[in-house]
Write a protein that holds these residues in place. Structure first.
Motif, PDB file in Angstrom:
ATOM      1  N   ALA A  89      10.250 -19.041  24.835  1.00 42.92           N
ATOM      2  CA  ALA A  89       9.027 -19.580  25.452  1.00 42.92           C
ATOM      3  C   ALA A  89       7.963 -18.492  25.551  1.00 42.92           C
ATOM      4  O   ALA A  89       6.773 -18.732  25.272  1.00 42.92           O
ATOM      5  CB  ALA A  89       9.335 -20.154  26.827  1.00 42.92           C
ATOM      6  N   ALA A  90       8.368 -17.280  25.948  1.00 43.12           N
ATOM      7  CA  ALA A  90       7.412 -16.168  26.035  1.00 43.12           C
ATOM      8  C   ALA A  90       6.911 -15.772  24.654  1.00 43.12           C
ATOM      9  O   ALA A  90       5.731 -15.440  24.486  1.00 43.12           O
ATOM     10  CB  ALA A  90       8.067 -14.975  26.729  1.00 43.12           C
ATOM     11  N   LEU A  91       7.790 -15.804  23.651  1.00 48.85           N
ATOM     12  CA  LEU A  91       7.369 -15.486  22.284  1.00 48.85           C
ATOM     13  C   LEU A  91       6.362 -16.506  21.772  1.00 48.85           C
ATOM     14  O   LEU A  91       5.347 -16.139  21.168  1.00 48.85           O
ATOM     15  CB  LEU A  91       8.588 -15.445  21.364  1.00 48.85           C
ATOM     16  N   VAL A  92       6.635 -17.793  22.000  1.00 53.49           N
ATOM     17  CA  VAL A  92       5.701 -18.837  21.560  1.00 53.49           C
ATOM     18  C   VAL A  92       4.341 -18.653  22.233  1.00 53.49           C
ATOM     19  O   VAL A  92       3.294 -18.803  21.595  1.00 53.49           O
ATOM     20  CB  VAL A  92       6.283 -20.238  21.817  1.00 53.49           C
ATOM     21  N   ARG A  93       4.334 -18.319  23.521  1.00 56.98           N
ATOM     22  CA  ARG A  93       3.062 -18.058  24.206  1.00 56.98           C
ATOM     23  C   ARG A  93       2.331 -16.890  23.540  1.00 56.98           C
ATOM     24  O   ARG A  93       1.111 -16.972  23.283  1.00 56.98           O
ATOM     25  CB  ARG A  93       3.306 -17.755  25.680  1.00 56.98           C
ATOM     26  N   ALA A  94       3.041 -15.799  23.254  1.00 54.32           N
ATOM     27  CA  ALA A  94       2.396 -14.653  22.605  1.00 54.32           C
ATOM     28  C   ALA A  94       1.842 -15.047  21.240  1.00 54.32           C
ATOM     29  O   ALA A  94       0.729 -14.647  20.865  1.00 54.32           O
ATOM     30  CB  ALA A  94       3.389 -13.505  22.468  1.00 54.32           C
ATOM     31  N   MET A  95       2.576 -15.841  20.494  1.00 56.65           N
ATOM     32  CA  MET A  95       2.115 -16.277  19.181  1.00 56.65           C
ATOM     33  C   MET A  95       0.937 -17.233  19.300  1.00 56.65           C
ATOM     34  O   MET A  95       0.051 -17.255  18.432  1.00 56.65           O
ATOM     35  CB  MET A  95       3.270 -16.912  18.409  1.00 56.65           C
ATOM     36  N   LYS A  96       0.904 -18.032  20.359  1.00 57.78           N
ATOM     37  CA  LYS A  96      -0.254 -18.902  20.610  1.00 57.78           C
ATOM     38  C   LYS A  96      -1.511 -18.067  20.864  1.00 57.78           C
ATOM     39  O   LYS A  96      -2.596 -18.387  20.361  1.00 57.78           O
ATOM     40  CB  LYS A  96       0.018 -19.815  21.808  1.00 57.78           C
ATOM     41  N   VAL A  97      -1.370 -16.994  21.643  1.00 54.46           N
ATOM     42  CA  VAL A  97      -2.520 -16.126  21.910  1.00 54.46           C
ATOM     43  C   VAL A  97      -2.971 -15.458  20.616  1.00 54.46           C
ATOM     44  O   VAL A  97      -4.163 -15.441  20.294  1.00 54.46           O
ATOM     45  CB  VAL A  97      -2.173 -15.076  22.981  1.00 54.46           C
ATOM     46  N   MET A  98      -2.019 -14.926  19.862  1.00 52.23           N
ATOM     47  CA  MET A  98      -2.378 -14.243  18.616  1.00 52.23           C
ATOM     48  C   MET A  98      -3.073 -15.169  17.628  1.00 52.23           C
ATOM     49  O   MET A  98      -3.961 -14.751  16.893  1.00 52.23           O
ATOM     50  CB  MET A  98      -1.125 -13.652  17.965  1.00 52.23           C
TER      51      MET A  98
END
Length: 499
Positions: A312-321
């Motif tokens: 979930a944290a990785l997906v959030r980071a990828m959403k920001v990127m």
């Protein structure tokens, strides 16, 4: 929604007083010109802010102090226009708490063959001024990105842009809160982990909630809010006949809308940017959330199923990127294989929760039975994924460190229609081939849950992994199983020694 223009990087230029005030004025003029050009570049999504020329240790230390204290500053881009003695950078770089990139460029692209003299040479000596700066970064063992080329070149601006996207995601991660509804599902290993260790190392925090905490908010949602969201569903998607106003499953669509409104309220009120659910813990919910996490991901939330807070944290980071880039980013799972010789492919999906940002057309809102969970049939968006080059990434805890595994894949159309598969899906050729990529992934300990993106590249994820101090394993067209196994062995030695 995620607005990267809320962030800025500071463009800092090193020089020294040896050259005199006229030269320093010219250095400042050139530096400001570059900063303005980068700020206007389409490939750089954040603001680029010019800062005064740095010529003394105190100036550098004070600028770093200000950068650390400025909330919207996500990092520095450093350039040595002339020769900036690197000892004066030590104190400032020692105290820097934000990422920095080293831009190795010069103001003029070409050598003026007929006119070049020693004045020109003294002014435009980044060729060795940046090497001095590079030495101190290496001597201090500082992670940074080195970008080489002329500042007006599109590829140079694109590489800076990729780094700023990673810096924005790293900055965001320091304050991200993940809501975990329910605990880890059954005896699954890869979705477990040390939440305290993750917060120390990666910044984000994970808070656990009983599903009853969410149910109370959902049950309090008024009918007018449900009506409004149902209208959104009907205007944005193709709604299945049984879910329409005259259909016999209309109440299920309203139940799904009520869950989305309540879940969104819970996350907004708690300041959460990501969340997890599990089909093992649904007490008080009418159906497993499906369309709700799909649409929340489309709005930039991180999500993973089965309590998988790291993904979930990785997906959030990828959403920001990936904010503002075409292609879309989603939670994903390697679900099943097509093992025909010469045409081996992976069918990626999940039971319900794939983000519509990766859809190839207008998604349909459908309702189908779900054989697990023991609740009413859940409503979900169903679609195929846009073909193209993508990355599939996993972050796992490997005892003493975190490892990111990235596989480059080519998304392709399905060989035939999938009329009985009631979920969103993506079909891809993993590079270099399924046998190699799957064996390499398994040797690296990659999870079955991933962050999947048609918008990002290996460069974005590499920059982010380096900022986070993560080990990185890339599986692409050049990979072999032997090479990946050897890389993993050498990495184990490196990280043990580095620790």
């Amino acid at each position: 929604m995620i607005d990267l223009k809320a962030f800025e990087v500071w463009f800092v230029t090193g020089s020294q007083h040896l050259y005199g005030p006229d030269t320093l004025a010219e250095v400042a003029k050139h530096s400001e010109t570059i900063a303005r050009a980068l700020d206007a570049a389409n490939d750089i999504p954040v603001r680029v802010v010019f800062k005064p020329i740095l010529t003394t240790p105190d100036e550098i230390r004070h600028l770093v102090r200000d950068a650390n204290a400025t909330e919207h500053c996500i990092g520095l881009v450093a350039w040595m226009h002339t020769f900036s003695p690197a000892k004066m950078w030590i104190a400032g770089l020692n105290s820097l708490q934000k990422p920095f990139a080293h831009l190795h460029t010069q103001f003029y692209r070409d050598i003026p063959w007929a006119d070049i003299d020693m004045d020109y040479m003294n002014m435009h000596q980044s060729a060795h001024g940046d090497r001095e700066f590079g030495f101190i970064g290496t001597r201090m063992q500082l992670d940074r990105k080195v970008i080489v080329g002329h500042w007006e070149d599109r590829d140079v601006q694109a590489r800076i842009g990729a780094w700023t996207r990673a810096a924005a995601a790293w900055h965001d991660a320091q304050t991200v809160r993940i809501a975990r509804f329910g605990d880890n599902m059954r005896e699954v290993a890869v979705t477990e982990g040390d939440k305290v260790g993750a917060q120390i190392r990666l910044g984000y925090s994970v808070s656990g909630f009983g599903v009853g905490d969410l149910v109370r908010v959902i049950d309090a949602v008024g009918d007018s809010a449900v009506d409004d969201l149902v209208n959104v569903y009907e205007s944005h998607y193709e709604v299945a006949p049984q879910l329409r106003a005259t259909g016999d499953r209309r109440s299920a669509l309203r139940d799904a809308a009520r869950i989305e409104v309540g879940l969104r309220q819970f996350l907004d009120q708690g300041g959460f940017s990501g969340f997890t659910t599990t089909f093992e813990d649904l007490h008080g919910l009418v159906q497993l959330p499906g369309i709700a996490p799909q649409r929340l991901m489309a709005d930039g939330y991180g999500f993973a199923a089965e309590g998988d807070w790291k993904t979930a944290a990785l997906v959030r980071a990828m959403k920001v990127m990936s904010a503002g880039l075409p292609g879309g980013t989603s939670f994903m799972e390697d679900y099943t294989y097509h093992l025909t010789p010469g045409g081996q492919k992976v069918l990626g999906a999940h039971m319900l929760e794939i983000c519509p940002s990766i859809a190839s057309g207008k998604p349909s809102v459908e309702i189908h039975p779900l054989s697990i969970g023991g609740k009413s049939d859940p409503v979900r968006l169903v679609f195929d994924t846009t073909p193209g080059r993508a990355v599939n990434a996993s972050v796992v805890a490997i005892g003493d460190r975190y490892r990111m595994i990235v596989n480059v894949v080519d998304v392709v159309p399905t060989d035939e229609p999938l009329p009985k598969l009631p979920v969103a899906r993506a079909l891809w050729h993993p590079l270099p081939d399924l046998a190699t990529s799957a064996a390499a992934w398994i040797h690296a300990g990659g999870a079955h849950h991933t962050g999947f993106s048609l918008a990002l590249t290996v460069e974005h994820l590499t920059d982010f992994a380096e900022m986070a101090g993560m080990e990185l394993i890339v599986i692409d067209e050049t990979s072999t199983v032997r090479g990946i196994k050897q890389e993993l062995r050498w990495n184990d030695v490196y990280y043990r020694l580095a620790r």
